[in-house]
Scaffold this active site. Sequence first.
Site, short mmCIF file in Angstrom:
data_model
loop_
_atom_site.label_atom_id
_atom_site.label_comp_id
_atom_site.label_asym_id
_atom_site.label_seq_id
_atom_site.Cartn_x
_atom_site.Cartn_y
_atom_site.Cartn_z
N ASP A 127 -6.90 32.45 -43.82
CA ASP A 127 -6.86 33.62 -43.44
C ASP A 127 -8.18 34.33 -43.45
O ASP A 127 -8.66 34.81 -44.64
CB ASP A 127 -5.91 34.49 -44.32
N ASP A 329 -9.67 37.09 -36.42
CA ASP A 329 -8.69 36.93 -37.12
C ASP A 329 -7.75 35.57 -37.37
O ASP A 329 -7.04 35.66 -36.02
CB ASP A 329 -7.84 38.02 -37.39
#
Lengths: 417, 28
Positions: A127, A329
Site C-alpha cells: 500500500d 496509490d
Amino acid sequence: AVEAPGYVTVSAASFKPGSTCSAPDPVAPQRNGTSAVLRLTHRHGPCAPSRTSSLAAPSVADTLRADQRRAEYILRRVSGAGAQQLLGSKAAAATVPANWGYDIGTLNYVVTASLGTPGVAQTLEVDTGSDLSWVQCKPCSAPACYNQKDPLFDPAQSSSYAAVPCGGSACAGLGMYESSCVSSAQCGYVVRYGDGSSTTGVYSSDTLTLTSTDAVQGFLFGCGRAQSGLFTGIDGLLGLGRLQPSLVGQTAGTYGGAFSYCLPTKPSTTGYLALGGASGAAPAGFSTTQLLSSPSAPTYYIVMLTGISVGGQPLSVPASAFAGGTVVDTGTVVTRLPPAAYAALRSAFRSSMASYSYPAAPPTGILDTCYNFAGYGAVTLPTVALTFSSGATLTLGADGILSFGCLAFAASGSDGG
Amino acid sequence: MAILGNVQQRSFEVRIDGASVGFKPNSC
C-alpha cells in the site's frame, strides 16, 4: 481487420480471469545498488499465495464501494480536511448486474514476508497510500480479529520480538497514528483507513525477512489486536508511504528510499516489489515525472497529470483542472479524475466506441460507461494515454482502460481544488 | 485532484525514488 491509428484490438478472452497461475516468477530488473525483490500477486486468484487463494473475493459492488470511500478519504486528506471530516462519508449504494464473467479479483496486491524468529510467513497487502505496517497478533480471536488463513503471528513465540515502550522515539514517531500508552507502558496505535476499515494494537519491533538474503532487523510494525473491514485474504498490510514508519522509511539507510513495483494485469500472472536500485537517473525504458508532496497529506506520492488523450487525440481540458495533483496509490482501484477531465474522457471514449456498436451494459457502481462484450471474439478500443509533467506518458493497454467491462475511470472532487 | 489507481498502473514498472516517479511499460 487493420487497426486504425489510435485504436487497439484485443481478444475478448483477455478480459476473462485465468484459472491457473501461468506466470513463472517474474524476472525483476537487476539494478546496481542493493535490491530485495519480492514476488507480488493479486490478493485472490490462482497466483495468490496458496494459503489464501481459496478465499472468496469480495463482490465487485463491495470492492467499488470500499474503493469509493478510500478515494473520498484521500481527496479530503489532501484538501486538509480535519480528522473528523475525513471519516463518515457514505458511499453511494451500487447495484451490480449479476451476469458478470469478467475479471473480478479485488485488484489489491500482496507479497509474502516472514516475521519474527523463527519466521512466520505473512501475506501482506502492499500500500503506497499508507505508512504503518501491521499484522494480526496472537492472542486474537473473532470478532476482534478476522479469520485469516495463514497462521497468526505469535509475539510470545518470537525470540526477536519486543513491544515498543511508551515515551521512546519510536512511539513518538507514530505521530498521526493516535499513539498512546496502553497497559504495561506499551505504545498503542490506531490506524483508520479511508474505506472504514481499521486496526489497533501494540506498536512492536521484530525481524522482517523479505527474501532469503534480505531482512530488516528491528522492523517497527503494528501487532494488531482488533481489526475491522475488508481484510479477507490478507494477514496484514505493508505500508510503502513516504513517512518514517513505512517500510520505505525504515529501510532508507539500506535501500536509499527507492523502490519499484509491477502490478500484474491478471490474477493468473505475477509481478514484483523491488526495494532499492540506483537512485538518481532512471534506468532505460522509464519515462519519469517529478515527485511532489502535499503538506496536508505527507504520506502520499504525488505527481502532476497535465493531459489525457483518447485515440491519439488530446482532450481539451484546461491544465488548471489538474492543478490539485495526482496521488499514486496502489490501494485505490480505479483512477479518479477531476470532473471536467473525466467528463471529457468519457465523452471522447463513448464517441470512439460508438462506431463499433458494442451493446451498452448498465452502470456499475461508480463506473458509468459499460459495455457487454459477450459474443465478441475481439474488442477494439481507442487508446488512452495519460501525460504528466516533464512529458512522461502512460499509454494504457486494454487492461488499463477497461475493468469489469467498463471504462475504468471515475470523477473525483472539484476541478483543481 | 486526481488519484492514479492500480488498474491504470497494471503491467507498468512504477519506480519511485526521492525525486521522481517513473513508468516503464510491459514490465510484468
